[in-house]
Design an enzyme around this catalytic site. Structure first.
Site: not given
Lengths: 437, 437
Positions: A259, A262, A327-328, A361, A420
């Site tokens: 990660q 990235h 996230e992961h 991934d 109504h």
């Protein structure tokens, strides 16, 4: 070196809170520029898109050349090696199989009052997928965004990918072909998002826009939200690994780096119940960083935002993990299922030491578009649900209206919404007069 | 009188497009003010909330008085008539039963490669429900927002309702009690949204904020989106009725008025295959408007935004309905199920002439929080899904990694993400050396 923390340190809570609230992204404020771009595309359509593409991508287009032709896609696809093609096809097949199981069911039933209730799901008519150009132009992201849309039944699937200086990634075009994208345009940035949301002479508008992008794309998605649906505004990637001592430090090191490589703003954190193992992993990271191709990215990410946290035990690690809502999340422990049961907030969990996050991934099957920046507390990764919408259904009989209608009239009256109540009363009145007659 | 259109008119397409793109809302641009309010609440917490409540609601509070006590709720609930209480309880029971069926299932399976895949759902930890004060303080909205959260399993459910000049609606407090709200604060506006998103000394932050509100509340929800989840930014209400001649014009008239009475910006449209029936409905609307309590709201809505459209047949009506993608769609025709099958985009469908839309507002069971402004093309009404999030799961075995890992390495290489590939290769290397040994 990253930060080293231990839950037994006196200043642990302060330092962990700082880690939680670390500002990693310094997104430029491009909102005003993006507002102008969107207004321009709405006003001038193709001409605006063409002018903006000339300006940002140094590419001169005509309306006819906005769309990438089938011949051009076929030509690009033919350049891809058989091995790469086979890998993409295996990934597509596995992603398709996983997402097919996500299709929700319609429902319809009759309740005790005689009312028929239910709902049904249907796909959006058209979805638009944004794919970045340049360095972050990933064929895997094409698969991860396009396949759930096709599984959901979306018939028109548009893709926009910028082609700076005319360069396109053949693998991205092949992935689009494999995933079932129906139209591809060589445009990018806020102008591509605006074109998909509002339409131009050449590009018909879509109903939902997904896909990653830079600050301009993110700001444009935020602005068109409401006119169309969007997936999410994603932040830099994150990985949290919980590992016990019975792991190869090098495996965990490359997982953390997968990660970190990235983005300089990515964040990799190790939680372990063994301080010596934590140090061994940090050393293995340094060793790998000496030769890693993307060390100029992964190094700063690891040094600035990485952390090794020693916990008293794995339960404590699970508690800290929930505060990070990663996230992961990799669980490289002896009984990963038991530990997973103690976790509440995570986008995706990778169970056991044979499941590196990178499998997810590319090829595992689950989606790699996942909630970042602690948003796993309240949101989910991309799925077929993002390309479906639900219509609720209700059908009253005279009997069911007689049974539950009076309560509706009562509530309408209490809310001072007379019409109504009248809409129910008019029908109840007929039932009563029919009985009297 | 509303607009009368017929699909056989030469200028139909132009006029229908104008109807589609009618700008009904003139929302004031309060974004700058809201940004200041949010910053103030983040900086000063309770003190800011108290100052803003004094300013906007003319109510002086202390931190201790922000929360409405259980005794106060019980006292308010005791003021409600047994009939109103019974109606609320029946509504709650029916809404609960409907939403309980929406709970999605967890999944887990092992594929041919030996990989175990799946997902699981879990509730957000805490949800915040905004309830407007004053005229639009509806107990039914409390039920519609709070019950799906409780059904989803949300344990902490916060409600904020402003109390201008100290006035509170006892029915709103009773509805909160019935629905299982766990904390109620007497605050409103952007300051309430900010307090729920970021927390104050007294109010712990939540993960998801839902509920209707004015322009300040809408702008605040848009701003805190990302920090917390939000439901949607709702526009003024809409109803579309498709009716054949075999209906009582007065029933259809009150159905159209039941949305028109909400808001001068609401929109009520009738599609019918019988021009004479359309005129009869318009006359019935005028007759009802003479005495309707909220005629000062319903009248302008009907005149400015209402329409009666004559179509060649019901199929054509279904096609036009999809272009409008209405929030509420009534099918007052002989075979409503057959017509519903021709409709793609609608928030909620009410089948047959015994199902007035108002049933869905109160007591039918489906949610009344629905997509407006044509967003039914890509979004759904509120449901238990809004209070749940999904975690995906993956577990590789050495065998499954050997089967699919090489394709992941190939794709990582093609994307120049070396560490991604290394994290798989390190494990594959061990498998190979184990075999050699």
């Amino acid at each position: 070196m990253p930060q080293f923390l231990s839950t037994t340190d006196a200043d642990f809570e302060t330092r962990f809170e700082a880690l939680l609230h670390m500002k990693r992204e310094d997104a430029p404020d491009v909102d005003a520029v993006v507002a102008e771009i969107i207004a321009d595309v709405r006003a001038r359509g193709d001409d605006a898109v063409i002018d903006l593409t000339a300006k940002f991508d140094r590419l001169t287009l005509t309306p006819e050349a906005l769309r990438i032709s089938d011949a051009e896609i076929a030509q690009a696809a033919a350049q891809v090696s058989p091995e790469d093609r086979a890998a993409l096809e295996l990934a597509a097949e596995r992603i398709r199989a996983y997402h097919a199981r996500q299709m929700p069911e319609d429902a319809r039933w009759t309740d005790a009052s005689g009312a028929t209730l239910g709902w049904r799901w249907g796909p959006v008519d058209a979805a638009g997928l944004y794919v970045p150009g340049g360095l972050a132009s990933y064929p895997s992201s094409v698969l991860m965004n396009a396949i759930p849309a096709r599984v959901a039944g979306v018939s028109r699937l548009v893709m926009c990918v910028p082609s700076p200086d005319g360069v396109l990634n053949p693998l991205v075009l092949l992935a689009a072909q494999i995933a079932g994208v129906t139209e591809i345009y060589r445009i990018g940035g806020a102008q591509a998002v605006a074109a998909m949301a509002y339409g131009t002479q050449t590009i018909a508008p879509v109903d939902k826009i997904t896909g990653p992008g830079n600050a301009f794309v993110a700001a444009a998605k935020r602005r068109v939200f409401g006119k169309v649906g969007i997936d999410m505004i994603a932040g830099p990637s994150e990985i949290l690994v919980i590992a016990d001592r019975d792991n190869d430090p090098d495996w965990i090191a490359v997982d953390l780096l997968s990660q970190a490589e990235h983005d300089e703003s990515a964040q990799s954190i190790l939680l372990t119940d063994d301080a010596a193992f934590g140090r061994a992993v940090a050393e293995a990271v340094e060793a790998r960083l000496e030769t890693l191709e993307r060390r100029a990215i992964a190094g700063p990410s690891w040094r600035d935002f990485g952390a090794v946290v020693t916990t008293r035990d794995l339960d404590e690690a699970a508690t800290l993990s929930d505060r990070l809502a990663p996230e992961h999340l990799e669980l490289a422990v002896a009984d990963p299922d038991a530990l997973a049961d103690k976790i509440t907030h995570a986008g995706a969990i990778f169970l056991g030491q044979w499941t590196p996050e990178a499998i997810g991934d590319y090829i595992g099957g689950p989606n790699h578009v996942l909630p970042t920046a602690r948003s796993a507390r309240f949101s989910s990764g991309l799925s077929v649900m993002d390309f479906l919408k639900r219509t609720t259904l209700a059908r009253m009989t005279p009997e069911s209206l007689r049974a539950i209608g009076p309560a509706a009239v009562r509530l309408a009256t209490s809310e001072s919404l007379e019409a109504h109540g009248l809409s129910v009363q008019a029908r109840l009145g007929r039932l009563n007069s029919d009985e009297t007659a």
